[in-house]
Write a protein that holds these residues in place. Structure first.
Motif, mmCIF file in Angstrom:
data_model
loop_
_atom_site.group_PDB
_atom_site.id
_atom_site.type_symbol
_atom_site.label_atom_id
_atom_site.label_comp_id
_atom_site.label_asym_id
_atom_site.label_seq_id
_atom_site.Cartn_x
_atom_site.Cartn_y
_atom_site.Cartn_z
ATOM 1 N N ARG A 61 0.731 -1.658 -0.096
ATOM 2 C CA ARG A 61 0.004 -0.046 -0.095
ATOM 3 C C ARG A 61 0.905 1.393 0.163
ATOM 4 O O ARG A 61 2.033 1.195 0.469
ATOM 5 N N ASP A 62 0.356 2.441 -0.325
ATOM 6 C CA ASP A 62 1.216 3.253 -0.353
ATOM 7 C C ASP A 62 1.493 3.721 0.752
ATOM 8 O O ASP A 62 2.105 4.960 0.654
ATOM 9 N N GLY A 63 0.485 3.592 1.963
ATOM 10 C CA GLY A 63 1.030 4.660 2.633
ATOM 11 C C GLY A 63 2.012 3.224 3.928
ATOM 12 O O GLY A 63 2.676 4.267 4.927
ATOM 13 N N ALA A 64 2.048 2.911 3.420
ATOM 14 C CA ALA A 64 3.558 1.793 3.812
ATOM 15 C C ALA A 64 4.770 2.176 3.440
ATOM 16 O O ALA A 64 6.031 2.170 3.398
ATOM 17 N N ARG A 65 4.972 3.311 2.081
ATOM 18 C CA ARG A 65 5.842 3.323 1.617
ATOM 19 C C ARG A 65 5.861 5.093 1.857
ATOM 20 O O ARG A 65 7.255 5.425 1.109
ATOM 21 N N CYS A 118 3.627 8.965 2.142
ATOM 22 C CA CYS A 118 2.402 9.588 1.994
ATOM 23 C C CYS A 118 1.501 9.304 0.899
ATOM 24 O O CYS A 118 2.514 8.895 -0.363
ATOM 25 N N SER A 119 0.943 9.250 0.748
ATOM 26 C CA SER A 119 0.101 9.094 -0.301
ATOM 27 C C SER A 119 -0.388 10.632 -1.236
ATOM 28 O O SER A 119 0.309 11.529 -1.147
ATOM 29 N N ARG A 149 0.693 14.141 -0.328
ATOM 30 C CA ARG A 149 1.722 14.902 -0.881
ATOM 31 C C ARG A 149 0.981 16.194 -1.656
ATOM 32 O O ARG A 149 1.834 17.149 -1.449
ATOM 33 N N ALA A 150 -0.134 16.158 -2.386
ATOM 34 C CA ALA A 150 -0.279 17.416 -2.755
ATOM 35 C C ALA A 150 -0.783 18.562 -1.819
ATOM 36 O O ALA A 150 -0.069 19.808 -1.477
ATOM 37 N N ALA A 151 -1.557 17.601 -1.131
ATOM 38 C CA ALA A 151 -1.855 18.788 0.174
ATOM 39 C C ALA A 151 -0.488 19.658 0.835
ATOM 40 O O ALA A 151 -0.607 20.440 1.259
ATOM 41 N N LEU A 152 0.095 18.346 1.310
ATOM 42 C CA LEU A 152 1.463 19.617 2.626
ATOM 43 C C LEU A 152 2.202 20.505 1.077
ATOM 44 O O LEU A 152 2.886 21.417 1.418
ATOM 45 N N ALA A 153 2.376 20.356 -0.119
ATOM 46 C CA ALA A 153 3.039 20.851 -1.017
ATOM 47 C C ALA A 153 2.016 22.331 -0.976
ATOM 48 O O ALA A 153 2.612 23.407 -1.459
ATOM 49 N N ALA A 154 1.337 21.716 -1.008
ATOM 50 C CA ALA A 154 0.062 22.838 -1.231
ATOM 51 C C ALA A 154 0.540 24.156 0.103
ATOM 52 O O ALA A 154 0.527 25.607 -0.326
#
Length: 407
Positions: free
Chosen positions: A2-6, A8-9, A13-18
């Protein structure tokens, strides 16, 4: 996996960039930004004692400092401020109005004088473009150099490369002079100082606020150029000597040229002497290249220095040239010898005056520290007694490489 295991989803990532972008937008630019037209750009500062300049022109208000209980006013500061012209079509509108105006302030210290001057200016004084600091003789005689410079050394807005000038008269009056070149007075004097490599009579190398601050910290000797009114303009001439921040007096251009030759701070200048065969006629050597080697020598308590000078240049003027063949090797050898004799004579004059005053800016002390550190430790406590009697062996070699376009 899953993405969470790797990590951030994609959505996170988009929210963090914003969020990061929003923070960048909020922190962009200067928090204390002031528009250029809302600053008063100070080009030069003149420092006088407080009681100077009390008489104003008829019809103008009497100049007063703000009221304060103590201590009494010591300084009167005059600030030359750049006047912004009206711009049309990308060019400043021509007119007879001066490019600068003056505001003044008084106070027990320089910051008090700056704040007092705000009563004459609707904009805050900005010192980042300051070119020149003019100081009156009366100010340095009464208070010493260190108290006058202290504000300019400490304040973060000051420009350390601003050139220092000393004037025998009132410093503030010099800033009212409009130079014939059309430049503001502060810029005019700063540009004169920059021509020192071609004028051996100007002591403007290492004479700005930064170097003065360093010399004061090290209790070193200093020299500053002198400026005086000259008709409708002003002229830099001679030097003002300081020892430990104390004003010693003035020296003429011949003294300064000897100092410059010892220190090799000129790059292209003129050295003149009288033709021995034709009194009243001048021969001028134009210097293009100058190298000096100063070496200390110590034998027990005996200290002396050797100065080896090599000069290359042209014969630029021979007023009695029609009576000489300037291409004759014999004449050139004699001319080279006469130039060397004049250089040595000038150097010995400057050294004799300096030793009599106990003033030293020939790198004797620093040379002894660098090349003879053990001897310096042994002699430093008695250096003030030793220096006035230190001999200097001078060797000057001159090469004339051209005689111009006419023999």
């Amino acid at each position: 996996m899953r993405d969470g295991a790797r990590g951030c989803s994609p959505a996170r990532r988009a929210a963090l960039a914003a969020c990061l972008l929003a923070v960048c937008l909020l922190t962009a630019g200067c928090w204390d930004r002031v528009e250029i037209q809302d600053r008063a750009f100070v080009l030069a500062v003149a420092v006088d004692v407080a009681e100077e300049g009390t008489d104003k022109e008829p019809g103008k208000a009497k100049e007063e400092s703000y009221a304060h209980p103590a201590p009494a006013d010591r300084f009167r500061a005059t600030f030359q401020v750049l006047r912004f012209g009206e711009v049309k079509g990308g060019q400043e509108k021509p007119g007879g109005e001066s490019k600068t105006f003056l505001v003044t302030g008084r106070g027990p210290g320089m910051l008090d004088a700056v704040r007092d001057a705000l009563g004459e200016s609707s904009k805050g004084l900005w010192f980042e473009n300051m070119q020149v600091l003019l100081i009156s003789q009366k100010a340095v005689e009464r208070y010493g150099l260190a108290p006058v410079l202290d504000f300019f050394r400490r304040d973060a807005e000051m420009r350390g490369r601003a050139q220092i000038y000393i004037t025998p008269g009132e410093a503030g009056k010099l800033l009212a002079i409009a130079p014939p070149t059309g430049e503001p007075g502060g810029v005019f004097l700063a540009n004169i100082a920059r021509r020192h490599t071609k004028d051996i009579h100007l002591p403007t190398a290492r004479t700005d606020i930064s170097f003065a601050s360093q010399a004061l910290d090290n209790r070193g000797d200093m020299i500053f150029p002198v400026v005086e009114p000259a008709g409708k303009s002003m002229k830099a001439k001679g030097g003002a000597l300081f020892k430990g921040g104390k004003f010693l007096g003035y020296q003429d251009e011949y003294f300064i040229s000897g100092l410059r030759m010892i220190r090799a701070t000129e790059k292209s200048t003129a050295i003149s002497f009288e033709c021995p065969a034709h009194p009243g006629s001048t021969v001028t050597f134009e210097l293009f290249r100058h190298q000096t080697v100063l070496k200390p020598h110590v034998e027990g308590d005996r200290v002396w220095f050797s100065l080896d000078i090599a000069m290359r240049g042209n014969l630029d003027e021979v007023q009695c040239g029609h009576k000489h063949d300037t291409l004759d090797p014999e004449y050139l050898d004699k001319a080279q010898r006469l130039v060397a004799e004049e250089v040595e004579r000038n150097i010995r004059h400057t050294l004799a005056v300096s030793q009599r005053l106990g003033w030293e800016m020939f790198y004797f002390k620093s040379s002894l520290k660098a090349y003879k550190p053990h001897d310096w430790k042994r002699l430093k406590d008695r250096w003030d007694e030793i220096y006035p009697t230190v001999p200097l062996e001078v060797k000057v070699r001159v090469s004339i490489i051209n005689v111009g376009e006419h023999k």
